[in-house]
Design a protein around this motif. Structure first.
Motif, PDB file in Angstrom:
ATOM      1  N   ASN B 136      38.206  38.844  43.221  1.00 25.04           N
ATOM      2  CA  ASN B 136      38.051  40.065  42.473  1.00 25.04           C
ATOM      3  C   ASN B 136      36.411  40.623  42.633  1.00 25.04           C
ATOM      4  O   ASN B 136      36.220  40.842  41.836  1.00 25.04           O
ATOM      5  CB  ASN B 136      38.766  39.455  41.416  1.00 25.04           C
ATOM      6  N   SER B 218      41.821  41.576  41.089  1.00 26.76           N
ATOM      7  CA  SER B 218      42.882  41.803  40.286  1.00 26.76           C
ATOM      8  C   SER B 218      42.721  42.718  39.047  1.00 26.76           C
ATOM      9  O   SER B 218      43.790  42.765  37.992  1.00 26.76           O
ATOM     10  CB  SER B 218      43.071  40.022  39.403  1.00 26.76           C
ATOM     11  N   THR B 219      41.379  43.496  39.199  1.00 25.45           N
ATOM     12  CA  THR B 219      41.507  44.087  38.542  1.00 25.45           C
ATOM     13  C   THR B 219      40.441  45.202  38.761  1.00 25.45           C
ATOM     14  O   THR B 219      40.100  45.371  40.207  1.00 25.45           O
ATOM     15  CB  THR B 219      40.233  43.544  36.873  1.00 25.45           C
ATOM     16  N   ASP B 220      40.304  46.447  37.481  1.00 21.63           N
ATOM     17  CA  ASP B 220      39.621  47.356  38.535  1.00 21.63           C
ATOM     18  C   ASP B 220      38.229  46.966  39.104  1.00 21.63           C
ATOM     19  O   ASP B 220      37.218  47.958  39.538  1.00 21.63           O
ATOM     20  CB  ASP B 220      39.359  48.307  37.057  1.00 21.63           C
TER      21      ASP B 220
END
Lengths: 302, 275
Positions: B136, B218-220
């Motif tokens: 990530n 998995s995230t911004d």
């Protein structure tokens, strides 16, 4: 060659080459060789992907898979995709290339248009085609209704019997451009005298194509077929983005099933067994091709 | 007008009409996406009609949904493409010089990597990147795209470098240049067109990637636009106006790159496939 290899400079050059190769070869080892080896190892284990604990289960992942309907269905879909990739985009690409091969107004703009979809991310292709295939207001259904063919319209992505073929329609639009440019380049390099001679001998267009043009295009054909087979083995993005393998696993291929089993169900052992099956399939179809290409390179440079 | 050119002239209008028709079919999905993206929710179901008044609101909604991931995609793609071309070049140079057994074996190995289905490595890769602390992260994506770009980039540039006449290399050696000096001062500057073509097709494949990004973000913080768009596409209640706007935004960079660098783009595609 003979001059340089006898001098001490040659061994220094070898050292420089080795240093140059170090990083790419290291990356290759760490990101290709090791993971492939680890996947093979994991396929004999039970592991949830997070814990430090792995259990050795021997061939149980494989025996479970080969008795499983979902897996066999994915395998068959992969073979369908392989056949599709070897036939449809190359045929359409060749037809488009032949269409533009003789003098035609606006050739450049047509070329740009035919190749354009290949530049686009498969996710974007999927997003547009999901809308095209939307069963009540989608463009395809509406156009069919306005042509009086409304009765033939389907729930394209919702019907398990046709979903894979519907995705293939999107894939054809997306990938034909690649075959198109390879064949276009191949056609441009053909010796025009051969075709001219065949025409003077009184051959019709059909005969000239099958007896002269097509055999001469063999180098382009082999490239297109080889890379189409590679794409077929890698088929994932467009299926995942269009249906996630559904409905009810109907459009699953090995790669989408693997992804779901690995990251959806955290069953890394079984996912790895699926991956190994895919690797074996890819090797069976693709290794002969690489060998042929590597020999070909060697020959043309010898 | 000679006899042999007569048949060509006769069916030229038919071929032209066919090309126009096929172009319309090829452009239809994009055209429909554009029209839909400009329609208000009430108009969307009238698929064949033009938007009453272009509704740019869909683009505002779309940017809200994918803007951050679009910027991530740029931050992943540009350095990723640059690094992969650089690493490909340093791998390709020795392989273009070593024509003996060693060179061929390494070359063959790298080629197999070009043809391996990437899905096979996802599980160990997920593990590896977490252990490296690069899960990530954007630099993690640079590393991954560089590593998986090694086979194609090496293959592409090896063929390109091999076409440079050997005499140039020998002349450089006689001038006391050394292989490294030859590579940096002569070969790289002379290979600009090949490097540019490769950079463009690498940018396309990095921008378009879904698989690696799904596994490794998995995230911004690092999630690129393909993953975000995929999430919107498979959402339960799909709003086609904003979705088509998002789709079009996500394809703008690759389409612009294709239209602007068309020659290099096509040359890159052919170079990666042929020889």
């Amino acid at each position: 060659m003979s001059i340089t290899s006898a001098t001490p400079g040659a061994s220094r050059a070898r050292l420089v080459y080795a240093l140059f190769l170090a990083l790419p070869v290291l990356l290759f080892a760490v990101f290709y060789l090791l993971p492939v080896a680890e996947t093979i190892l994991t396929s004999f284990q039970k592991w949830n992907g997070l814990s430090a604990h792995r259990t050795w289960v021997g061939l149980r992942n494989y025996t479970a898979l080969f008795g499983q309907e979902r897996f066999l269905h994915s395998l068959i879909n992969n073979i369908k995709w392989l056949i599709f990739y070897l036939l449809a985009p190359p045929s359409l690409g060749l037809a488009l290339a032949l269409l533009l091969n003789r003098e035609i107004r606006g050739e450049t703009i047509f070329k740009v248009i035919f190749f354009l979809p290949y530049a686009i991310p498969p996710v974007a292709v999927a997003s547009m085609w999901r809308w095209l295939y939307e069963p009540s207001h989608g463009l395809i259904t509406v156009v069919m209704q306005s042509l009086g063919l409304g009765a033939l319209a389907q729930n394209w992505l919702g019907n398990p019997a046709i979903v894979t073929y519907a995705i293939m329609g999107a894939a054809l639009w997306w990938t034909a451009g690649f075959s198109f440019i390879v064949f276009s380049a191949g056609l441009r390099n053909l010796p025009s005298e051969c075709i001219e001679a065949a025409r003077l001998d009184g051959g019709n267009a059909w005969q000239i194509f099958w007896r002269v043009t097509f055999p001469l295009l063999w180098p382009s054909t082999i490239i297109v077929l080889g890379l189409s087979a590679v794409d077929a083995m890698r088929i994932f993005d467009i299926v995942w983005a269009m249906t996630n393998g559904g409905p009810a696993y109907a459009s699953d291929v090995l790669a989408t099933q693997m992804y779901d089993v690995a990251f959806g169900r955290l069953n890394m052992g079984q996912a790895s067994a699926i991956a190994v099956t895919l690797l074996v399939m890819a090797a069976v179809f693709i290794l002969p091709y690489i060998t042929y290409m590597a020999r070909h390179v060697e020959r043309t440079e010898a | 007008m000679s006899a042999s050119s007569l048949p060509a002239d006769r069916d030229a209008p038919i071929r032209f009409a066919a090309a126009v028709l096929l172009s319309a079919v090829f452009l239809a999905p994009l055209g429909m996406a554009l029209l839909t993206s400009l329609k208000s929710p009430a108009e969307i179901v009238q698929i064949l009609s033009l938007p009453h008044r272009p509704d740019w609101g869909n683009y505002a909604v779309a940017w809200n949904q994918i803007g951050r991931s679009f910027i991530n995609s740029i931050a992943i793609t540009l350095p990723g493409a640059l690094l992969s071309v650089l690493v490909g070049a340093i791998g390709a140079f020795p392989l273009s010089q070593l024509r003996g057994r060693t060179g061929m074996i390494i070359y063959f190995f790298l080629l197999t990597g070009m043809l391996v289905p990437y899905q096979i490595v996802q599980v160990p890769l997920f593990d590896l990147m977490r252990h490296l602390g690069l899960y990530n992260t954007i630099p993690g994506m640079w590393l991954v795209h560089t590593a998986y770009g090694v086979p194609i980039c090496t293959f592409f540039l090896r063929n390109f470098f091999a076409s440079v006449p050997k005499s140039i290399f020998e002349a450089a050696m006689l001038d006391g240049c050394g292989p490294a000096g030859y590579f940096f001062r002569i070969l790289l500057p002379a290979s600009k067109s090949g490097l540019a073509a490769l950079a463009i097709i690498q940018s396309r494949s990095i921008w378009n990637d879904l698989l690696f990004a799904m596994t490794l973000t998995s995230t911004d913080r690092a999630r690129p636009v393909t993953v975000q768009l995929n999430a919107l596409t498979s959402g339960l209640e799909v709003q086609y106006g904003p979705l088509m706007a998002s789709t079009l935004i996500s394809i703008v960079p690759v389409v612009v790159a294709y239209l602007v660098f068309q020659k290099a783009f096509v040359r890159g595609m052919l170079g990666g496939s042929s020889k």
